[in-house]
Design a protein around this motif. Structure first.
Motif, PDB file in Angstrom:
ATOM      1  N   VAL A 251       0.880  -1.168   0.000  1.00 16.56           N
ATOM      2  CA  VAL A 251       0.000   0.000   0.000  1.00 16.56           C
ATOM      3  C   VAL A 251       0.917   1.217   0.000  1.00 16.56           C
ATOM      4  N   VAL A 252       0.757   2.094  -0.991  1.00 17.61           N
ATOM      5  CA  VAL A 252       1.692   3.201  -1.177  1.00 17.61           C
ATOM      6  C   VAL A 252       0.971   4.525  -0.956  1.00 17.61           C
ATOM      7  N   PHE A 253       1.611   5.410  -0.204  1.00 23.52           N
ATOM      8  CA  PHE A 253       1.094   6.762   0.036  1.00 23.52           C
ATOM      9  C   PHE A 253       2.111   7.774  -0.488  1.00 23.52           C
ATOM     10  N   VAL A 254       1.611   8.771  -1.226  1.00 24.41           N
ATOM     11  CA  VAL A 254       2.472   9.838  -1.744  1.00 24.41           C
ATOM     12  C   VAL A 254       2.092  11.118  -1.014  1.00 24.41           C
TER      13      VAL A 254
ATOM     14  N   ASP B 161      -5.278  -8.227 -11.999  1.00 30.10           N
ATOM     15  CA  ASP B 161      -4.040  -7.479 -11.801  1.00 30.10           C
ATOM     16  C   ASP B 161      -4.315  -6.020 -11.430  1.00 30.10           C
ATOM     17  N   VAL B 162      -5.458  -5.753 -10.819  1.00 30.47           N
ATOM     18  CA  VAL B 162      -5.890  -4.380 -10.569  1.00 30.47           C
ATOM     19  C   VAL B 162      -4.934  -3.666  -9.607  1.00 30.47           C
ATOM     20  N   VAL B 163      -4.494  -2.481 -10.035  1.00 30.84           N
ATOM     21  CA  VAL B 163      -3.768  -1.558  -9.159  1.00 30.84           C
ATOM     22  C   VAL B 163      -4.456  -0.206  -9.327  1.00 30.84           C
TER      23      VAL B 163
ATOM     24  N   ARG C 213     -10.487  -0.224   1.759  1.00 34.28           N
ATOM     25  CA  ARG C 213     -10.505  -1.397   0.880  1.00 34.28           C
ATOM     26  C   ARG C 213      -9.210  -2.207   0.910  1.00 34.28           C
ATOM     27  N   PRO C 214      -8.019  -1.616   0.714  1.00 37.13           N
ATOM     28  CA  PRO C 214      -6.811  -2.454   0.760  1.00 37.13           C
ATOM     29  C   PRO C 214      -6.559  -3.067   2.136  1.00 37.13           C
ATOM     30  N   LEU C 215      -7.020  -2.393   3.187  1.00 40.00           N
ATOM     31  CA  LEU C 215      -6.811  -2.913   4.536  1.00 40.00           C
ATOM     32  C   LEU C 215      -7.705  -4.110   4.820  1.00 40.00           C
ATOM     33  N   ILE C 216      -8.847  -4.177   4.129  1.00 36.48           N
ATOM     34  CA  ILE C 216      -9.799  -5.265   4.358  1.00 36.48           C
ATOM     35  C   ILE C 216      -9.648  -6.379   3.327  1.00 36.48           C
ATOM     36  N   SER C 217      -9.534  -6.004   2.060  1.00 31.60           N
ATOM     37  CA  SER C 217      -9.543  -7.021   1.003  1.00 31.60           C
ATOM     38  C   SER C 217      -8.193  -7.245   0.347  1.00 31.60           C
ATOM     39  N   GLY C 218      -7.195  -6.442   0.698  1.00 36.38           N
ATOM     40  CA  GLY C 218      -5.862  -6.648   0.143  1.00 36.38           C
ATOM     41  C   GLY C 218      -5.685  -6.168  -1.276  1.00 36.38           C
ATOM     42  N   SER C 219      -6.571  -5.295  -1.750  1.00 38.23           N
ATOM     43  CA  SER C 219      -6.398  -4.748  -3.091  1.00 38.23           C
ATOM     44  C   SER C 219      -5.179  -3.834  -3.130  1.00 38.23           C
ATOM     45  N   ARG C 220      -4.544  -3.743  -4.276  1.00 44.11           N
ATOM     46  CA  ARG C 220      -3.353  -2.905  -4.414  1.00 44.11           C
ATOM     47  C   ARG C 220      -3.767  -1.482  -4.742  1.00 44.11           C
TER      48      ARG C 220
END
Length: 533
Positions: free
Chosen positions: A44-47, A227-229, A247-254
């Motif tokens: 999980v990337v934050f800018v 391959d969703v990012v 969403r990424p914290l619950i389902s692991g989506s990128r």
């Protein structure tokens, strides 16, 4: 319908979602724990301020437990409200999760809100704590602490990126202690989020653990591929930002999160992180397409989801030329995702409608008498669905929010086609009533934005002594072009639109005022250009 009747209707709907399997006894705490265990190593990337910070759901979960323990040490417990006013950054994800882990009520606040708006939210939500930045870009937030501490219920202010000071704690002060597992009910309020309040005082919209989790169940339907990012630019103080951050914290989506919109930075992130999908308004899409060499840098981007706004034919052609399918969706703070097209739908359905109802959602279009409108005929859009809110913070507002038979009044005009796809045509408050005839500003804007000199335009009602309202256009022009009312009349005459829908006032500006989501502030346009003497 009285407020008591409205509450009864909401409880009846809740029972229905339990029977249909949308609701359960599972809470967001359970979902976050499971997400960290099952998808712990997903990046999980934050800018933030141009600096990238990478983490994982497992790492964020560990940090959130520490911060939750710190909040518990400050007296935060079940049912207490904790406000968070941060941008898309690692600390925001940790704070959101920590508040929920306490069994407390998360109160996200849009980062650009000023002290007056924030004071209102803190007071009405009865927030016990506030987590905020020291500054964001040119705005200093520390100057606000003195006024905030006068709010009776607010006991603690925590400032990120600053050492402890007069009346506030620092972010490291929350680390430490032992986390005590909290056990809220799945029907308890989990998120209290405020509408923008551009035309009236903000409304506090209450979502339960169940309604937020129901929304999380349908989010994967909006994108395609294994391959969703996703590139996320929604501010976390907005309901779409809350869902995107969880969403990424619950389902692991990128996902890659930006703390502010910068089209050049967005193109770079899309290229380097191989982004496949993003979302925004036509303003954001135009920003990506306007940059040079997008063919290579946008090569991986295949889906752009537009929130209940019309993509012009020119934008659609340009996006398609870059290999990007644009498609529309529709939702609100009260019900985050009501309908959506899909990227694989035919172009007319993707770009010309707001799509079909989401799984579990029902949509009707009704006339002034409450009867359903025929196919293709505009009326008020009313909805039901498991992601629907459970009532306003001020229960007096519930009565007007629902029909007598328990459907949510969206305040939007629209129609259904023969396939059941919804097209939202206007906000009821944004229609123009000229000589007793109702004119949709959205229909006029479609023609206005097709003018070759117009970059972007908005249509509002301007007062008129004879007709009541007339159509007024506010436009941004392309460099080196010009436009006057005569030219605009010729353009509308060629379009075939009825003559009375042609703009009778024209204002040219350098830029249109926008909300944090990129939507045009029409109330501001009316007030500045047409309502002042």
């Amino acid at each position: 319908m009285s407020g008591t009747q409205a509450r009864s209707r909401l409880e009846h709907q809740r029972d229905r979602w339990y029977r249909e399997g949308w609701y359960s006894r599972r809470t967001l705490i359970d979902a976050l724990q499971q997400g960290a265990a099952e998808h712990g190593d997903t990046p999980v990337v934050f800018v933030t301020d141009g600096v990238e910070t990478a983490n994982t759901p497992a790492g964020i979960f560990r940090q959130s437990q520490q911060v939750a323990a710190g909040l518990q040490g400050l007296g935060v417990g079940l049912g207490d409200a904790v406000a968070v006013q941060l941008t898309n950054r690692l600390e925001c994800a940790v704070a959101f999760e920590a508040v929920l882990m306490c069994g407390a009520i998360l109160v996200p606040i849009v980062h650009i809100y000023g002290p007056h708006e924030v004071e209102f939210i803190l007071a009405e939500s009865q927030a016990k704590a506030l987590i905020m930045p020291a500054r964001y870009r040119s705005a200093s937030y520390l100057d606000r602490v003195g006024e905030f501490t006068k709010i009776p219920t607010l006991r603690h202010v925590v400032v990120v990126d600053a050492p402890p000071g007069d009346g506030y704690l620092s972010w490291p002060d929350l680390a430490g202690g032992r986390y005590r597992h909290a056990s809220p009910s799945a029907d308890d309020v989990a998120v209290l989020i405020y509408t923008s309040g551009t035309t009236s005082a903000p409304k506090g919209v209450q979502h339960s653990h169940n309604s937020i989790l129901a929304e999380q169940q349908t989010l994967p339907d909006l994108v395609t591929g294994d391959d969703v990012v996703q590139l996320v630019t929604f501010p976390p103080g907005h309901i779409a930002g809350v869902g995107s951050l969880l969403r990424p914290l619950i389902s692991g989506s990128r996902a890659v999160f930006m703390d502010g919109w910068d089209p050049a930075a967005a193109v770079d992130l899309i290229h380097r992180h191989r982004i496949t999908a993003t979302a925004g308004t036509p303003f954001h899409l135009e920003g990506l397409l306007d940059l040079g060499d997008t063919g290579q840098k946008l090569a991986t981007l295949r889906e752009f989801l537009v929130g209940a706004a019309t993509v012009t034919e020119e934008q659609g052609r340009r996006a398609a030329a870059a290999g990007i399918n644009t498609y529309r969706c529709y939702g609100s703070t009260e019900q985050p995702t009501i309908t959506s097209a899909r990227s694989y739908d035919p172009a007319p359905a993707r770009m010309g409608t707001d799509g079909l109802p989401m799984r579990g959602v029902s949509v009707r279009v009704i006339g002034p008498d409450g009867a359903e409108q025929p196919v293709g005929v505009d009326g008020e859009v009313v909805t039901q669905g498991p992601d629907q809110f459970i009532g306003y913070r001020d229960p007096a507002l519930d009565a007007e929010a629902f029909t007598a038979d328990g459907w949510l009044r969206t305040g939007d005009l629209g129609h259904l086609d023969a396939d059941g796809r919804l097209t939202v045509t206007d906000r009821i408050k944004d229609v123009i009533i000229r000589g007793g005839e109702t004119i949709s500003s959205g229909q006029v804007e479609d023609v206005l934005n097709a003018h070759p000199a117009v970059v972007e335009g908005a249509v509002v009602a301007a007062p008129h002594p004879r007709y009541g309202d007339v159509v007024a256009a506010v436009v941004v022009l392309k460099p080196g072009t010009a436009l006057d009312l005569d030219g605009l009349r010729d353009h509308f005459a060629a379009s075939g639109l009825a003559k009375q829908k042609t703009p009778e006032r024209l204002v040219i500006v350098d830029a249109l005022p926008r909300t944090s989501m990129g939507k045009v502030r029409k109330a501001e346009l009316r007030k500045e250009h047409f309502e002042n003497p």
